[in-house]
Write an enzyme that holds these catalytic residues in place. Sequence first.
Site, short mmCIF file in Angstrom:
data_model
loop_
_atom_site.label_atom_id
_atom_site.label_comp_id
_atom_site.label_asym_id
_atom_site.label_seq_id
_atom_site.Cartn_x
_atom_site.Cartn_y
_atom_site.Cartn_z
N ASP A 1 3.42 -3.74 -10.37
CA ASP A 1 3.20 -5.11 -10.82
C ASP A 1 3.01 -5.18 -12.32
O ASP A 1 3.48 -6.11 -12.97
CB ASP A 1 1.99 -5.72 -10.10
N HIS B 1 8.69 -4.30 -1.56
CA HIS B 1 7.82 -3.48 -0.71
C HIS B 1 8.59 -2.70 0.35
O HIS B 1 8.21 -1.60 0.70
CB HIS B 1 6.69 -4.33 -0.14
N GLU C 1 -3.20 -4.26 -12.95
CA GLU C 1 -1.79 -4.56 -12.70
C GLU C 1 -1.37 -5.91 -13.27
O GLU C 1 -0.23 -6.34 -13.11
CB GLU C 1 -1.46 -4.48 -11.20
N CYS D 1 -1.36 4.34 -9.12
CA CYS D 1 -0.82 4.39 -7.75
C CYS D 1 0.49 3.64 -7.62
O CYS D 1 0.97 3.41 -6.52
CB CYS D 1 -1.85 3.88 -6.76
C1 PEP Z 1 1.45 -1.77 -7.81
O1 PEP Z 1 1.58 -2.96 -8.07
O2 PEP Z 1 1.80 -0.87 -8.58
C2 PEP Z 1 0.88 -1.33 -6.53
C3 PEP Z 1 0.57 -0.08 -6.32
O3 PEP Z 1 0.71 -2.27 -5.58
P1 PEP Z 1 1.87 -2.92 -4.72
O4 PEP Z 1 3.13 -2.18 -4.97
O5 PEP Z 1 1.45 -2.85 -3.29
O6 PEP Z 1 1.91 -4.32 -5.23
MG MG Z 2 0.55 -4.46 -6.90
#
Ligand code: PEP
Ligand code: MG
Length: 759
Positions: free
Chosen positions: A628, A363, A604, A675
Amino acid sequence: MLNTLRKIVQEVNSAKDLKAALTIIVQRVKEAMGSQVCSVYLLDTETNRFVLMATEGLNKRSIGKVSMAPSEGLVGLVGTREEPLNLEDAASHPRFRYFAETGEERYASFLGAPIIHHRRVVGVLVIQQKERRQFDEGEEAFLVTMSAQLAGVIAHAEATGSIRGLGKQGKGIQEAKFIGVAGSPGAAVGTAVVVLPPADLEVVPDKAVDDIAAELQLFNQALERVREDMRALSAKLATQLRPEERALFDVYLMMLDDAALGSEVTTVIKTGQWAQGALRQVVGEHVNRFELMDDAYLRERASDVKDLGRRLLAYLQQERQQSLVYPDNTILVSEELSPAMLGEVPAGKLVGLVSVLGSGNSHVAIFARAMGIPTVMGAVDLPYSKIDGIQLIVDGYHGEVFTNPSEVLRKQYAEVVEEERQLTQGLSALRALPCETLDGHRMPLWVNTGLLADVVRAQERGAEGVGLYRTEVPFMIKDRFPSEKEQLAIYREQLAAFHPLPVTMRSLDIGGDKALSYFPIKEDNPFLGWRGIRVTLDHPEIFLVQTRAMLKASEGLDNLRILLPMISGTRELEEALHLIHRAWGEVRDEGADVLLPPVGVMIEIPAAVYQVRELARQVDFLSVGSNDLTQYLLAVDRNNPRVADLYDFLHPAVLQALRMVVDGAHAEGKPVSICGEMAGDPSAAVLLMAMGFDSLSMNATNLPKVKWLLRQISLSKAKELLAQLMAIDNPQVTHSTLHLALRNLGLSRVLNPASAIQA
Ligand code: PEP
Ligand code: MG
C-alpha cells in the site's frame, strides 16, 4: 455525435469476428461522415506492413492485397507519425503513393487517423472524398475519437480471431502471445479452465457440444424453473402491485415462451452450441436491438431481457457447477479471479492462474504467490471467454500467456518448470540453516499467512515467526461474520501451530479490493475510502469481538502480537489502543489469564511515514506495508493493470520513505519489520537488510530464495550496494544496476529461470 459513436461501437462489439467488425466499421463510419470512402488498414506484425483489411468505396478486390510498409504512402505516414493527417489534395503530397488496384485516383481529399492500442499502432482508419476540400475540425475530431474507441475492439477481435475455433473446438493450431502483468513467479503448461462469475451473461464463452439433446433438456429445465419463479413472484406481489404493474410478469412469461426467446435459444443449441452460449447470443441480440431504439420506453425493455437472461443463466450454471471437471494441470482463467475460486480446484490439479483484471499487487496475486502458483494478472486483451479447454502456457516471471503453444515452446517451458522444481528441492536443504550473511549478520525471516496451507509451508521452510497473519482471509470464505467463538478457534490453531514463535495478527483489513460478500462496500475510490482501521473503528463491535477472540486464543501460549492496518495518524492509533485495552480488561474479567500482547502499527500510508516517531512512541513495534505504501506514494492503483508498469517498490521515493521509517523507529528504540511483497523479492531483500530492517516477512514460497541470497552476500557489500542505489534518481537505472550487481556477484540464479526463453 456521442450517440452515433455509441451505436457504432456497440454494433462492432457484437460482431462475430474481425472481418465482420471491420466491415461494420467502414460502412457505419462512411455513413456517419457522409464520405465516399472509408477504409481500415491493419498492421501485420509479421511483415510489418499496413494491409487494407476493409473498405467501403475503394475496389473490394484489393482487400488483403494492397499493403504498404510504414515508410510508404500516406497510410504509412499516419502510422509512423501516430498523428492524424488531413489533406485537401492527397496526390500533391510527397508521400502519396498510388495503388492502381484500389481505384483511389478519383478521390482528392484524405483524412487518416492512427488506431492505437496500449501505445502500439495497430492500424489506420481513413476516409476519402472526391472533391478537393479540407475536412473540418469536427470531422477530424470524430474520426480520431472513433479510432480511439475502436482500437480496443479491433485488438480484441484480432486476438479472438487468432484463437477462434481452436483447441477442443477445431483444428489449425496457432500460437498467440498475450501480455499481462507478472502476478506470481514460475511457469506452467496446462489446460485452460474458464471460471465465470455467477450469472454474468456477457462473459459466457462459446463451447461446442456433442450431446445436443442433453443441452436442450438442461435449457428446458431452466426455462421451467424461471417460469415457476415468475408465477411465484407475481402471486407474492399480488397485494402490493396494481394489476397493470403485475402485467410485467405476464410479459416476462411471454418472452420465455416457446415462440420467443425459448425457441430462438433452442434453434442455436441445435447448431451444436451449449445452452449457456446460445442464451448469451440470443439475449445479446435482443438487448442490442432494444438498446438501439430511439423510444426510451422500448430501450428500457433491454433490461427486462437481461434480467430474464441472468435468471436462466443462474439455473444453467447451477447444473454445470456440479459437473465442472478440473483436468490435471488446470490453468484457471477468469475475468477477475477471486481467492475463493482458487480454493475450488482439487489439491494437486492447479498449476497456473490467469486473470484479465487486477495487477501483481492485487490480493489474489498475493495469495497465488503464497501458494506458489505461477500467475499472470491483467491480461486485458485475452479473449478469455473463448479459450476454455485449450492448451496454455503461463509465464508468471514475465507476465505472459501463450495460447495453443507450439511443441517447441511447450518443451522449453516444461524445462523451466523442471528447473524450478529442482531449484526448490535444492533450496529445501537450507531449512535448518540460519539466515546469516557472510559477515555474520542475522536476518530473521518471518512469513505472511492467511490460508490454512500457509502454516504447513511456513514450517517446512523454516520460518522464524509470522510477521503478518491476514485475518480477513477466514472472514472472506464465510457467508457471515464469524462469531467470537469461531474466531477464537481459528486464531488458536494459528498461534498453537507456530508456538513458541511469535504470530502477528492484523486486525480486520477489509475494503479496497478485499470484499466480504455479506458486508458490501460500494465506493468510487475504494483504495481511498472506507478501509482497514477506518471500518473497524466505525464498528467497534467488530473490532472488540476480534480482539477478544485473539486475546483468549493466546491464553497459555503468549505468542500473540497485534498489528493495526491503515493507520494515518495518532488519533486512530489512540482509539484502537483504547479498544484493545478495553477488550483486554473484559477478557480478564471473564477469567482469562492473558498478558497484554505487543501492539504495532503498519506504516502503509504516506502520512504515517512523516509521523513515524510519534507513532513509534506509542507502540511496541512497526511493520511497513510496502504494497500500500508504494501505491499511495506513487498514486498508482495496485489493482489496475493499465498503470502496473508505474507501480515500482524500487522507485527512489519509496526507498527514501523506507529509510525514513527505519531511522525513525530506531530513534525511538522500536523494532521495525516489513511485510509487503517487496520483502519476499530476493534482490529487494538485500536492500531492506542493508537499510536496517529488523525482520523481513514474506510468503513461504519465496522464503528459501531470500535466505539463499542473503547467505551469499555480506552486510557490508549490501550496504555498499544500497548507498550506490540511493544516489540514483531513475527507477529503471536502479533496477538495472541492482540486477547487474547481483549478476556480477554470481547471485542471479534464483531470480528468473525463464530468462533464457525470453532472451
Ligand atoms: C501491504 O500493504 O503491504 C500489506 C502487507 O498489506 P496488504 O497487502 O494486505 O494490504
Ligand atoms: Mg496493506
